[in-house]
Motif scaffolding. Structure first.
Motif, PDB file in Angstrom:
ATOM      1  N   VAL A  71      -6.211  13.351  -0.309  1.00 42.44           N
ATOM      2  CA  VAL A  71      -5.654  12.103   0.196  1.00 42.44           C
ATOM      3  C   VAL A  71      -5.702  11.071  -0.926  1.00 42.44           C
ATOM      4  O   VAL A  71      -6.730  10.901  -1.587  1.00 42.44           O
ATOM      5  CB  VAL A  71      -6.466  11.579   1.406  1.00 42.44           C
ATOM      6  N   ARG A  72      -4.574  10.417  -1.145  1.00 43.59           N
ATOM      7  CA  ARG A  72      -4.512   9.389  -2.182  1.00 43.59           C
ATOM      8  C   ARG A  72      -4.063   8.081  -1.546  1.00 43.59           C
ATOM      9  O   ARG A  72      -3.087   8.056  -0.797  1.00 43.59           O
ATOM     10  CB  ARG A  72      -3.516   9.786  -3.266  1.00 43.59           C
ATOM     11  N   ALA A  73      -4.782   7.010  -1.838  1.00 43.22           N
ATOM     12  CA  ALA A  73      -4.390   5.682  -1.392  1.00 43.22           C
ATOM     13  C   ALA A  73      -4.182   4.821  -2.627  1.00 43.22           C
ATOM     14  O   ALA A  73      -4.924   4.940  -3.603  1.00 43.22           O
ATOM     15  CB  ALA A  73      -5.486   5.077  -0.512  1.00 43.22           C
ATOM     16  N   ALA A  74      -3.150   3.999  -2.614  1.00 39.14           N
ATOM     17  CA  ALA A  74      -2.870   3.142  -3.770  1.00 39.14           C
ATOM     18  C   ALA A  74      -2.438   1.774  -3.294  1.00 39.14           C
ATOM     19  O   ALA A  74      -1.840   1.641  -2.226  1.00 39.14           O
ATOM     20  CB  ALA A  74      -1.774   3.768  -4.630  1.00 39.14           C
ATOM     21  N   TYR A 109       0.832  -1.209   0.000  1.00 45.16           N
ATOM     22  CA  TYR A 109       0.000   0.000   0.000  1.00 45.16           C
ATOM     23  C   TYR A 109       0.861   1.251   0.000  1.00 45.16           C
ATOM     24  O   TYR A 109       2.016   1.232   0.401  1.00 45.16           O
ATOM     25  CB  TYR A 109      -0.892   0.035   1.248  1.00 45.16           C
ATOM     26  N   ARG A 110       0.262   2.355  -0.411  1.00 49.06           N
ATOM     27  CA  ARG A 110       0.938   3.648  -0.317  1.00 49.06           C
ATOM     28  C   ARG A 110      -0.112   4.734  -0.058  1.00 49.06           C
ATOM     29  O   ARG A 110      -1.215   4.666  -0.615  1.00 49.06           O
ATOM     30  CB  ARG A 110       1.679   3.963  -1.610  1.00 49.06           C
ATOM     31  N   PHE A 111       0.268   5.712   0.772  1.00 45.82           N
ATOM     32  CA  PHE A 111      -0.652   6.810   1.085  1.00 45.82           C
ATOM     33  C   PHE A 111       0.060   8.132   0.891  1.00 45.82           C
ATOM     34  O   PHE A 111       1.186   8.302   1.351  1.00 45.82           O
ATOM     35  CB  PHE A 111      -1.150   6.676   2.530  1.00 45.82           C
ATOM     36  N   ASP A 112      -0.582   9.050   0.202  1.00 45.71           N
ATOM     37  CA  ASP A 112      -0.023  10.387  -0.011  1.00 45.71           C
ATOM     38  C   ASP A 112      -1.050  11.429   0.391  1.00 45.71           C
ATOM     39  O   ASP A 112      -2.255  11.159   0.374  1.00 45.71           O
ATOM     40  CB  ASP A 112       0.265  10.623  -1.512  1.00 45.71           C
TER      41      ASP A 112
END
Lengths: 124, 457
Positions: B393-396, B361-364
């Motif tokens: 907010v971006r989640a990937a 996961y990645r969060f920005d």
């Protein structure tokens, strides 16, 4: 003791421009002075060690700086800078296209009497 | 019949480039004397992989989806003015692309062109999967399951051969990008296979043109530092090259943009690693002695390319299935927005960790830091955000199953009613991923060939 203010701190962006490209998990970033006379300053201050430190949080493992006195310009090749590269990175910017501006944000110390000369040539 | 000056314009620098760039180039080339060419570079690594998938679904497809948009507006005038078109828009199906061009010509009622097709870049036709897998990848990573494309960067010689065969239009699949320019130059000047300096100059000309407007002020503009006039109508590049390899770069007449030593230098070093050894199928280019000078307004001279013998191997891109990418975003703005965005990020992260998925996961927080961060959240330490700003907010997630990607997007969606105050503007994007690896293949394994359709010579 007297403090002599003979240099001024600018952003690299004030005296140079550049562009980043990708191949796999490697990024390359050019650094091109607006004024050719600023090239020696870039050689002295924009070092492999400094660039490696700048990209360490992305997992960069090595930096190679190529010198092109003819243009003049520097070309940095940064290994493992792209969090796995376009295949596997979860970074919004798959190719690291924005990264030239991360490098252009670093500070450089410019002799006061050369600021006008080194920043001339912008807009052109 | 040979002229000492060849004019080449580039109407597209990538698969999704402007559809109206070709017109002004044709207008400009029509006023020039000597051989004239219009190239379109339309194939990124993934573009060709997608085209292979398309062709499997429909054998008539698999050429560039933009082929018609690029060719239709200029075809009639190119034929009228003797401007020959060279492009890799054949992608996975150059024969299909050539048929489409003949169809367009027929619909337009113009003379039937002679269209050449360059084949022979598809490694899967000459090498089985096991042998492909036996190659070490340049990236050092293994080739995953489900190989569905393996295309080799072939050189400029087959393009030159097609032009010698009288082609008005040459349709190629995978070729080195500079070959689209080098091929016409080899044809016009008869450069020998070991005339390394000439081939290097032609390759440099190709490198300058292959990214379209990246050399004429686009992807360059930086207001107040590098100002570029009328970027909205930036002119695409036109280069003239002499038989001894002198290059002059300019842009289409009556367009925006600017060609300067600075814009040319940026493009010379674009995607360049060792400047003394830029490897292509035709030559190893050395740019360490290249110099750049302004000749006139929007005209820049480039000289000094040196060449070394071409490598014995050719680069091949192998494409295979890469699982799924899930992305979702939601915005917070105004008073205390950063704190609300951080809370939203923390809530999603906590719930993802509790889900038991071992996906990555990645969060920005876009507006605080995103592209400069390495995924570990370290970059925000270097920035001073405005707490009342406008944040997203971006989640990937990267994962093997589509379900995990959907679950992540659903978690972000649930913030509408179950997250911090004032979240809005939710979007989600679930994408099937293509992974690629590069291998070096003995150049003798591939035998590119040229065939023709449409008009006879």
């Amino acid at each position: 003791m007297t403090i002599v203010l003979d240099t001024v701190r600018l952003k690299l962006h004030d005296i140079a421009h550049g562009r980043s490209g990708d191949k796999g998990n490697r990024s390359n970033i050019s650094v091109i002075p607006y004024c050719a006379e600023a090239y020696p300053l870039l050689l002295e201050q924009v070092t492999e060690a400094k660039v490696l430190e700048l990209f360490a949080h992305k997992g960069a493992s090595a930096v190679k700086r190529y010198e092109l006195p003819n243009l003049p310009a520097l070309n940095f090749v940064i290994d493992d800078a792209l969090e796995g590269g376009v295949n596997s990175t979860l970074n919004l910017d798959l190719h690291g296209k924005t990264l030239s501006f991360m490098l252009l944000a670093i500070p450089v110390e410019v002799p006061l009497e050369r600021v006008a000369e080194f920043t001339d040539g912008r807009r052109g | 019949m040979t002229s000492n000056l060849v004019h080449i314009g580039c109407g597209a620098g990538f698969a999704g480039d402007r559809k109206d760039a070709g017109g002004p180039i044709v207008d400009t080339l029509a006023t020039r004397n000597g051989p004239k060419y219009l190239i379109f570079e339309t194939l990124a690594e993934r573009t060709l992989a997608l085209a292979q998938k398309q062709k499997r679904k429909d054998p008539a497809k698999g050429y560039s989806p933009f082929l018609e948009a690029y060719v239709r507006p200029v075809l009639e005038r190119c034929l009228e003015h003797g401007i020959r078109i060279v492009s890799n828009f054949g992608a996975a199906n150059p024969v299909g692309g050539a048929q489409k061009i003949l169809e367009i010509a027929s619909e337009l009622g113009c003379r039937t062109p002679r269209v050449a097709v360059v084949s022979g870049d598809d490694l899967l036709t000459v090498m089985d999967e096991a042998e492909i897998r036996a190659h070490r990848t340049i990236e050092g990573l293994p080739i995953g399951d489900g190989i569905f494309a393996a295309n080799t960067y072939i050189g400029a010689r087959p393009i030159a051969e097609a032009l010698a065969g009288g082609a008005d239009i040459v349709v190629v699949g995978r070729t080195t990008d500079p070959a689209l320019v080098l091929g016409p130059l080899i044809h016009e000047f008869g450069w020998a296979e070991d005339d390394w300096d000439a081939l290097a100059a032609g390759t440099l000309a190709g490198h300058l043109l292959e990214c379209g407007a990246q050399v004429t002020g686009a992807y360059f503009a930086d207001p107040g530092f590098k100002d570029v006039p009328d970027l909205a109508h930036v002119g695409f590049p036109v280069a003239s090259i002499t038989s001894d390899g002198a290059i002059k770069v300019t842009k289409a007449d009556k367009t925006g943009g600017a060609v300067s030593p600075a814009s040319v230098k940026e493009q010379i070093l674009y995607e360049m690693h060792d400047p003394s050894a830029y490897l292509t199928a035709d030559v190893v280019l050395d740019i360490t002695a290249v110099s750049v000078s302004a000749e006139a307004e929007n005209v820049v001279a480039v000289s000094g390319a040196k060449g070394k013998p071409r490598p014995d191997t050719l680069k091949t891109t192998v494409s295979f299935d890469g699982g799924w990418l899930g992305e979702a975003e939601i915005s917070y703005a105004g008073p205390n927005a950063l704190a609300r965005a951080e809370l939203a990020r923390d809530v999603i992260r906590e719930r993802c960790m509790e889900s038991g998925s071992n996906a990555e996961y990645r969060f920005d927080i876009i507006g605080l830091s995103s592209t400069f961060d390495g995924g570990g959240g370290a970059y925000p330490d270097r920035v001073t955000p405005a707490p009342d700003g406008d944040f997203r907010v971006r989640a990937a997630v990267s994962c093997h199953s589509r379900e995990v990607a959907e679950d992540l997007a659903d978690e972000v969606l649930s913030l509408y009613c179950s997250g911090p105050a004032g979240g809005g503007g939710f979007r989600r994007n679930i994408t099937a991923q293509i992974h690629t690896a590069s291998i070096l293949v003995d150049r003798n394994r591939l035998t590119p060939s040229v065939s023709y359709c449409g008009a006879e010579v």
